[in-house]
Design a protein around this motif. Structure first.
Motif, PDB file in Angstrom:
ATOM      1  N   GLN A  54     -12.880 -14.929 -15.884  1.00  0.00           N
ATOM      2  CA  GLN A  54     -12.743 -14.945 -14.423  1.00  0.00           C
ATOM      3  C   GLN A  54     -11.400 -14.361 -13.982  1.00  0.00           C
ATOM      4  O   GLN A  54     -11.323 -13.654 -12.974  1.00  0.00           O
ATOM      5  N   ALA A  55     -10.346 -14.622 -14.765  1.00  0.00           N
ATOM      6  CA  ALA A  55      -9.020 -14.074 -14.441  1.00  0.00           C
ATOM      7  C   ALA A  55      -9.011 -12.550 -14.591  1.00  0.00           C
ATOM      8  O   ALA A  55      -8.451 -11.832 -13.756  1.00  0.00           O
ATOM      9  N   PHE A  56      -9.658 -12.039 -15.655  1.00  0.00           N
ATOM     10  CA  PHE A  56      -9.720 -10.588 -15.878  1.00  0.00           C
ATOM     11  C   PHE A  56     -10.488  -9.902 -14.748  1.00  0.00           C
ATOM     12  O   PHE A  56     -10.106  -8.822 -14.286  1.00  0.00           O
ATOM     13  N   LEU A  57     -11.583 -10.535 -14.296  1.00  0.00           N
ATOM     14  CA  LEU A  57     -12.379  -9.952 -13.207  1.00  0.00           C
ATOM     15  C   LEU A  57     -11.583  -9.951 -11.897  1.00  0.00           C
ATOM     16  O   LEU A  57     -11.672  -9.003 -11.105  1.00  0.00           O
ATOM     17  N   LYS A  58     -10.810 -11.005 -11.688  1.00  0.00           N
ATOM     18  CA  LYS A  58     -10.001 -11.075 -10.469  1.00  0.00           C
ATOM     19  C   LYS A  58      -8.939  -9.973 -10.464  1.00  0.00           C
ATOM     20  O   LYS A  58      -8.674  -9.345  -9.426  1.00  0.00           O
ATOM     21  N   GLN A  59      -8.351  -9.694 -11.645  1.00  0.00           N
ATOM     22  CA  GLN A  59      -7.361  -8.619 -11.759  1.00  0.00           C
ATOM     23  C   GLN A  59      -7.983  -7.261 -11.434  1.00  0.00           C
ATOM     24  O   GLN A  59      -7.320  -6.371 -10.911  1.00  0.00           O
ATOM     25  N   ALA A  60      -9.280  -7.100 -11.764  1.00  0.00           N
ATOM     26  CA  ALA A  60      -9.977  -5.840 -11.509  1.00  0.00           C
ATOM     27  C   ALA A  60     -10.592  -5.795 -10.107  1.00  0.00           C
ATOM     28  O   ALA A  60     -11.369  -4.882  -9.799  1.00  0.00           O
ATOM     29  N   ASN A  61     -10.289  -6.793  -9.287  1.00  0.00           N
ATOM     30  CA  ASN A  61     -10.810  -6.877  -7.906  1.00  0.00           C
ATOM     31  C   ASN A  61     -12.336  -6.952  -7.864  1.00  0.00           C
ATOM     32  O   ASN A  61     -12.976  -6.345  -7.024  1.00  0.00           O
ATOM     33  N   ILE A  62     -12.907  -7.708  -8.779  1.00  0.00           N
ATOM     34  CA  ILE A  62     -14.350  -7.907  -8.818  1.00  0.00           C
ATOM     35  C   ILE A  62     -14.636  -9.375  -8.520  1.00  0.00           C
ATOM     36  O   ILE A  62     -14.101 -10.275  -9.182  1.00  0.00           O
ATOM     37  N   SER A  63     -15.490  -9.597  -7.523  1.00  0.00           N
ATOM     38  CA  SER A  63     -15.861 -10.967  -7.149  1.00  0.00           C
ATOM     39  C   SER A  63     -17.305 -11.225  -7.587  1.00  0.00           C
ATOM     40  O   SER A  63     -18.251 -10.759  -6.946  1.00  0.00           O
ATOM     41  N   PRO A  64     -17.504 -11.941  -8.669  1.00  0.00           N
ATOM     42  CA  PRO A  64     -18.872 -12.197  -9.131  1.00  0.00           C
ATOM     43  C   PRO A  64     -19.591 -13.211  -8.248  1.00  0.00           C
ATOM     44  O   PRO A  64     -18.960 -14.016  -7.564  1.00  0.00           O
ATOM     45  N   LYS A  65     -20.931 -13.136  -8.267  1.00  0.00           N
ATOM     46  CA  LYS A  65     -21.717 -14.142  -7.541  1.00  0.00           C
ATOM     47  C   LYS A  65     -21.531 -15.512  -8.182  1.00  0.00           C
ATOM     48  O   LYS A  65     -21.409 -16.529  -7.495  1.00  0.00           O
ATOM     49  N   SER A  66     -21.560 -15.506  -9.525  1.00  0.00           N
ATOM     50  CA  SER A  66     -21.365 -16.762 -10.256  1.00  0.00           C
ATOM     51  C   SER A  66     -20.992 -16.436 -11.691  1.00  0.00           C
ATOM     52  O   SER A  66     -21.239 -15.332 -12.177  1.00  0.00           O
ATOM     53  N   ALA A  67     -20.388 -17.409 -12.367  1.00  0.00           N
ATOM     54  CA  ALA A  67     -20.051 -17.278 -13.793  1.00  0.00           C
ATOM     55  C   ALA A  67     -20.286 -18.643 -14.426  1.00  0.00           C
ATOM     56  O   ALA A  67     -19.718 -19.649 -13.984  1.00  0.00           O
ATOM     57  N   SER A  68     -21.147 -18.677 -15.445  1.00  0.00           N
ATOM     58  CA  SER A  68     -21.507 -19.961 -16.051  1.00  0.00           C
ATOM     59  C   SER A  68     -21.407 -19.887 -17.575  1.00  0.00           C
ATOM     60  O   SER A  68     -21.513 -18.816 -18.166  1.00  0.00           O
ATOM     61  N   PHE A  69     -21.184 -21.061 -18.175  1.00  0.00           N
ATOM     62  CA  PHE A  69     -21.070 -21.192 -19.630  1.00  0.00           C
ATOM     63  C   PHE A  69     -22.238 -22.036 -20.116  1.00  0.00           C
ATOM     64  O   PHE A  69     -22.308 -23.223 -19.847  1.00  0.00           O
ATOM     65  N   GLU A  70     -23.188 -21.389 -20.833  1.00  0.00           N
ATOM     66  CA  GLU A  70     -24.384 -22.093 -21.294  1.00  0.00           C
ATOM     67  C   GLU A  70     -24.751 -21.611 -22.690  1.00  0.00           C
ATOM     68  O   GLU A  70     -24.696 -20.415 -22.986  1.00  0.00           O
ATOM     69  N   ASN A  71     -25.142 -22.570 -23.546  1.00  0.00           N
ATOM     70  CA  ASN A  71     -25.640 -22.256 -24.891  1.00  0.00           C
ATOM     71  C   ASN A  71     -24.689 -21.348 -25.677  1.00  0.00           C
ATOM     72  O   ASN A  71     -25.117 -20.428 -26.379  1.00  0.00           O
ATOM     73  N   GLY A  72     -23.389 -21.578 -25.535  1.00  0.00           N
ATOM     74  CA  GLY A  72     -22.415 -20.798 -26.289  1.00  0.00           C
ATOM     75  C   GLY A  72     -22.222 -19.387 -25.790  1.00  0.00           C
ATOM     76  O   GLY A  72     -21.639 -18.552 -26.497  1.00  0.00           O
ATOM     77  N   GLN A  73     -22.710 -19.072 -24.587  1.00  0.00           N
ATOM     78  CA  GLN A  73     -22.551 -17.732 -24.010  1.00  0.00           C
ATOM     79  C   GLN A  73     -22.093 -17.853 -22.557  1.00  0.00           C
ATOM     80  O   GLN A  73     -22.294 -18.880 -21.912  1.00  0.00           O
ATOM     81  N   ILE A  74     -21.485 -16.770 -22.073  1.00  0.00           N
ATOM     82  CA  ILE A  74     -21.056 -16.714 -20.668  1.00  0.00           C
ATOM     83  C   ILE A  74     -21.959 -15.729 -19.934  1.00  0.00           C
ATOM     84  O   ILE A  74     -22.169 -14.611 -20.408  1.00  0.00           O
ATOM     85  N   LEU A  75     -22.513 -16.147 -18.808  1.00  0.00           N
ATOM     86  CA  LEU A  75     -23.346 -15.276 -17.980  1.00  0.00           C
ATOM     87  C   LEU A  75     -22.659 -15.082 -16.636  1.00  0.00           C
ATOM     88  O   LEU A  75     -22.367 -16.046 -15.923  1.00  0.00           O
ATOM     89  N   ILE A  76     -22.397 -13.808 -16.303  1.00  0.00           N
ATOM     90  CA  ILE A  76     -21.722 -13.468 -15.047  1.00  0.00           C
ATOM     91  C   ILE A  76     -22.674 -12.672 -14.175  1.00  0.00           C
ATOM     92  O   ILE A  76     -23.126 -11.588 -14.567  1.00  0.00           O
TER      93      ILE A  76
END
Length: 620
Positions: A54-76
């Motif tokens: 989330q910090a890396f995306l903020k640095q790139a000026n990208i605002s995701p709809k959502s970011a979740s951590f499930e089953n050992g993976q991250i879905l953005i």
């Protein structure tokens, strides 16, 4: 009473209608462009990783709809395809080699629908866009490698039993090995020992001059098993490599006896995909020969137990033929830089490989060990059978002096650059191919073309459906409206069933299969309605005509649909790719059309006209 269904039948039909609508509903919500971040071996995804992302995306000026951590993976989930591509580049650079960032399309299905297993249809490559490869396995090289392994095994077994032999080599004309002995008694002793522990081989002994020769050749069953094993292992390794590439919902499947189909949805960089999938790099570790003088070796005075290879600079290096271990024992490999900033690959072995390396290095401290880099490259030439020639290239990556006893972890150096180290680490993690493969067919489908295929397919289905609906309404009037209602429900039911089946994928030919079933569904109603008209013209009552129309037309409809279903099954069994997609939708369409055309329309007809003796005329 004629033409009356009991209440339980209406309830069952209502339940099926509701269930189909429920599982077809996720397709109305669409999909979000997304990124899927997963860890390779040696790395781990935690909640802290999500915070970093989330910090890396903020640095790139990208605002995701959502970011979740499930089953050992991250879905953005992201707002647009442009954000998706920029976010992937950003995360790939920032997270490094320990993580895989894959393009994905995440369904926007509501949580309550997901909770009951609802999911949208999976789209094939021709509808989503991506890369298609048809790869061919070099079976001759697979058999050759099996022969080489047999030579190594037989040499070790005979030495262990102290059975003396004069020589052992691959047979040139047979798929086996030739062993030479000095006398017949030793040959018989070798056969008695080797035959029980080597099933699948045929033993034939002959005498040539003063030598006794034993040919150990593969039987037909063993040869077939060797080829099947090579294909299956390559299939598994290619799946591992696809996972390393970071592709969501890939397809890797067998085709025929020596080919593999690989489809990578969302991938447009074909050069990168070909480089990784087609590469056949592996390693072998050999003891260095520190006794034989290089000049003597080049002059032809080379011991039978040694061989000459060249290093990356073209300099000759003498090593022992004995293989300490191969790349098959490597379970993890990570690229990095050593203390001097030079590229290196850190390797972890499985327990068996670790034991072998530990045992060898324990007794050879102070002696050299060579790392042999092996790859197969296409030459551009053709063999007599029309298949492409592949050249085997072998070179010494480095020769290191064993300083201490090694275990399951060590590192190799001598690589040209960081990119080569990264690719080699990736290939070693995924595994070495049992036999070389080459790409014999390649297709790239852009995402815009995939969307165009979807639009054209939906348009064709809409036009066909409109034509059928108008015809049925004009020609059969109110009964035509009933048939049209069943037809619309049939399409919903096909979508619902395909959404429920985990492995079902909708392709462009699959859309054609749905369009075909639209025509077949009304065909059954046409037979029923025409039969009702015949019964009415014969002077029978309206209730008797409806009853006879459905009962007498059933056998004809069943025969026609069963023969088509058999054709669909054959197409699925022998077809590949898009043909399988067509066969699946056709088979599902046949089953659903029989249900809706016969039971669905009859339930409606029974509810409206059934059991009523005051009807003077049918609108049919």
């Amino acid at each position: 009473m004629l033409n009356k269904y009991p209440m339980w039948k209406y309830l069952l039909l209502s339940f099926i209608v509701l269930l189909s609508l429920l599982y077809a509903a996720p397709n109305l919500y669409g999909e979000d462009p997304a990124l899927q971040v997963s860890a390779t071996r040696g790395a781990k995804i935690e909640l802290a990783t999500l915070d970093k992302v989330q910090a890396f995306l903020k640095q790139a000026n990208i605002s995701p709809k959502s970011a979740s951590f499930e089953n050992g993976q991250i879905l953005i989930r992201l707002k647009s395809s442009e954000d998706q591509l920029v976010a992937r580049e950003t995360l790939s650079d920032k997270l490094g080699d320990g993580f895989i960032t894959a393009l994905n399309l995440a369904p926007s299905t509501p949580a309550w629908l997901e909770a009951i297993g609802g999911a949208p249809l999976k789209l094939g490559l021709d509808l989503r866009g991506g890369v298609h490869f048809l790869m061919e396995v070099d079976m001759e090289e697979a058999v050759s490698k099996a022969q080489e392994q047999l030579v190594q095994d037989l040499r070790a077994e005979l030495r262990e039993q102290k059975i003396r032999f004069r020589g052992i080599r691959k047979a040139k004309s047979e798929t086996g090995v030739i062993v030479r002995f000095a006398d017949e008694a030793t040959l018989s002793k070798a056969v008695d020992y080797l035959k029980p522990i080597n099933p699948g081989y045929q033993f034939t002994d002959t005498q040539e001059n003063s030598e006794f020769v034993l040919l150990i050749a593969m039987t037909e069953q063993k040869l077939k098993a060797t080829k099947d094993y090579a294909l299956q292992q390559n299939l598994t390794i290619l799946r591992n490599r696809v996972n390393e590439l970071g592709v969501a919902e890939p397809l890797v499947q067998r085709q025929g006896t020596d080919r593999i189909v690989v489809e990578l949805p969302g991938i447009q960089d074909t050069a990168r995909a070909k480089e990784i999938l087609g590469a056949t790099a592996t390693l072998e570790f050999h003891p260095g020969d520190d006794v034989t003088d290089i000049n003597d070796a080049l002059a032809g005075r080379l011991p039978s137990s040694s061989i000459i290879y060249k290093d990356r600079n073209g300099r000759p290096v003498v090593v022992k033929k004995k293989i300490i271990l191969t790349g098959n024992h490597i379970v993890d490999a990570q690229s990095s830089a050593d203390e001097y900033g030079r590229p290196q690959v850190s390797i972890s072995l499985d327990s068996q490989g670790g034991t072998m390396m530990s045992r060898f290095t324990k007794h050879n401290i102070g002696k050299p060990m060579a790392t042999l880099f092996i790859e197969y490259l296409p030459t551009g030439k053709k063999k007599a059978n029309g298949k492409s020639e592949i050249e085997k290239r072998e070179e010494i990556a480095n020769v290191a002096t064993i300083q201490a006893q090694l275990g399951r972890s060590f590192r190799i150096t001598g690589l040209d650059n960081a990119n080569e180290a990264h690719n080699l680490a990736l290939l070693l993690r995924a595994g070495a191919l049992i036999a070389p493969i080459q790409i014999v067919e390649e297709r790239t489908i852009g995402p815009s073309l995939g969307q165009q295929n979807i639009n054209n397919g939906i348009k064709a289905m809409a036009y066909g459906l409109l034509a059928v609906v108008l015809f049925m309404f004009v020609y059969y009037r109110k009964f035509g409206v009933v048939a049209n209602a069943a037809l619309l429900f049939n399409i919903v039911m096909i979508v619902g069933v395909m959404s429920m089946i985990p492995g079902a994928t909708l392709t462009l030919p699959g859309i054609a299969g749905i369009v075909l079933t639209v025509g077949m569904a009304v065909d059954a109603n046409v037979l029923i309605f025409e039969r009702i008209r015949e019964e009415l013209r014969a002077g029978k009552s309206i209730q008797r005509s409806i009853h006879e129309g459905y009962d007498n037309a059933f056998s004809t409809i069943a025969d026609a649909n069963i023969t088509t279903l058999i054709t669909a099954i054959i197409l699925f069994a022998v077809g590949t790719g898009s043909i399988k997609g067509f066969a699946v939708t056709l088979a599902i369409g046949i089953a659903t059309s029989m249900f809706t055309s016969i039971f669905g329309t009859r339930a409606i007809v029974n509810a409206i006209w059934g059991g009523r003796n005051n009807i003077k005329k049918l609108s049919i």
